[in-house]
Design a protein around this motif. Structure first.
Motif, short mmCIF file in Angstrom:
data_model
loop_
_atom_site.label_atom_id
_atom_site.label_comp_id
_atom_site.label_asym_id
_atom_site.label_seq_id
_atom_site.Cartn_x
_atom_site.Cartn_y
_atom_site.Cartn_z
N HIS B 134 155.01 -23.62 -21.21
CA HIS B 134 155.94 -23.04 -22.18
C HIS B 134 155.77 -21.54 -22.35
O HIS B 134 156.69 -20.76 -22.16
CB HIS B 134 155.79 -23.75 -23.54
N TYR B 139 159.15 -22.58 -19.38
CA TYR B 139 159.97 -23.79 -19.39
C TYR B 139 160.36 -24.16 -20.81
O TYR B 139 159.63 -23.84 -21.77
CB TYR B 139 159.18 -24.96 -18.77
N THR B 140 161.49 -24.84 -20.94
CA THR B 140 161.91 -25.31 -22.26
C THR B 140 161.15 -26.60 -22.60
O THR B 140 160.57 -27.24 -21.70
CB THR B 140 163.42 -25.63 -22.27
N HIS B 141 161.20 -26.97 -23.84
CA HIS B 141 160.53 -28.23 -24.24
C HIS B 141 161.16 -29.42 -23.52
O HIS B 141 160.45 -30.36 -23.14
CB HIS B 141 160.63 -28.42 -25.76
#
Lengths: 217, 175
Positions: B134, B139-141
């Motif tokens: 993250h 990266y997104t959740h």
């Protein structure tokens, strides 16, 4: 450490934590290719070279092809008086035998010429303390010969002669190592090449192959 | 040629398509592998393993997630497996070398960068991976949840806990 400092630490993490170096893409691909597509590892690394210079492969194929074409018989039309099917069949059959033999001769001649060039290159292999300019020249010649080597490995000449096939494969490995001298080389690179040449008895096998191909011409 | 067509060609044994797919994704895969492993040699091995596994399992890729997400999930798995075995070996070595620890000279005070690296490495595997994915790799959740096979909520709570632990470890640090 206060909140602001900690936020700054988090913001800086992409620039400070385990910053990746440049990935060795060709090196990694050679392993992946060998594993998944069953390509031999030693061959795959310098394939990057030919893939970066595809014209070289085409040029080498042309040189070998033109050389072979030069030795092929020119007249391939059926004789004018051969009108019956059996006569034409007979004529085509003898013509085919002649053509096959001519192709084999042409490959043998190209192989002989190539072996001579390879022997000349290996005999004049730079000494261990050679400078970078010398390396580049040899690497370039080796790369040229490497493409021809691969074409000859798949040729009828090599298919019919296991000794020649084995020699071409050993030569390929040596030429791969020499072609790699283009980039920065470690201290032992030339040593390894000399060792490979000596251990495989490559030069004497080369001389023997040159003598054999010349005597059969 | 789009990615789906490329994948179909790789499944059919087309090595050129394989190289194209590799060229597209390898830099990111290597970057992620390096961030997670912190070692160039390991990152190289992880990248190779990832693509070898991915190519052999391409037929199983259904396209539910992006191909990159599917590929990065393999990276995380490969690194995680490697780290587990390293930890196991390190424990065994630590036991063997327990006596020599007293003999070593005291280390110099680490700088902030070193302290942060140590603090991140001291996090548990799940927290460390989530934080790296993250806060470092961006990266997104949703993507991380897909990669790790956990609900998004778990991913968010892990990130929160990872940051809290990191802060706690760095609390004493003064520039």
């Amino acid at each position: 450490m206060d909140d602001d400092q900690f936020d700054e630490v988090l913001r800086d993490l992409p620039r400070t934590f385990n910053v990746p170096p440049e990935p060795p893409l060709d090196e990694m691909w050679s392993v992946i290719e060998a594993s998944h597509f069953n390509a031999p590892v030693p061959i795959s690394a310098p394939r990057g070279f030919t893939s970066r210079a595809p014209w070289l492969a085409v040029a080498a194929a042309l040189v070998v092809g033109i050389g072979i074409g030069h030795y092929l018989p020119l007249g391939k039309t059926a004789p004018a008086n051969a009108t019956s099917p059996s006569a034409i069949a007979s004529s085509n059959s003898s013509s085919a035998v002649k053509d096959t033999s001519a192709v084999a001769d042409a490959y043998r001649d190209q192989t002989s010429r190539y072996l001579g060039q390879a022997a000349a290159l290996l005999i004049s292999l730079p000494a261990r303390d050679a400078n970078a300019k010398t390396d580049a020249t040899f690497a370039s010649k080796a790369a040229d010969l490497l493409v021809t080597t691969r074409l000859l490995i798949d040729s009828p000449a090599a298919a019919e002669d296991p000794k020649l096939h084995s020699l071409l494969e050993d030569l390929e490995l040596v030429l791969v190592q020499i072609a790699r001298l283009r980039g920065a080389r470690s201290k032992g690179d030339l040593d390894l090449i000399h060792q490979a040449v000596e251990q495989g008895d490559v030069i004497s096998r080369l001389n023997s192959a040159v003598a054999t191909t010349q005597s059969s011409e | 040629m789009n990615e789906r067509q490329l994948i179909a060609r790789v499944i059919a044994g087309d090595r050129l398509a394989g190289r194209t797919l590799y060229d597209t994704h390898a830099p990111r895969v290597y970057s992620l592998a390096y961030r997670l492993s912190g070692d160039a040699e390991k990152a190289r091995e992880v990248t190779q393993d990832t693509f070898i596994r991915a190519f052999s399992r391409l037929a199983q890729f259904r396209g539910d997630a992006a191909f990159s997400t599917w590929l990065h999930r393999i990276v995380v798995t490969v690194v995680s497996n490697a780290r587990r075995s390293e930890v196991r070996i390190a424990r065994e070595v630590a036991l063997d070398e327990a006596h020599s620890i007293e003999m070593t000279a005291p280390e110099a005070e680490p700088d902030l960068k070193e302290s942060i690296a140590r603090a991140v490495d001291n996090l548990s595997e799940a927290y460390r991976t989530t934080l790296i994915l993250h806060d470092i790799e961006g990266y997104t959740h949703a993507e991380i949840a897909s990669m790790l096979g956990v609900p998004e909520g778990t991913c968010k709570s892990r990130l929160s806990a990872a940051r809290a632990q990191l802060r706690e470890q760095l609390a004493a640090f003064k520039e």
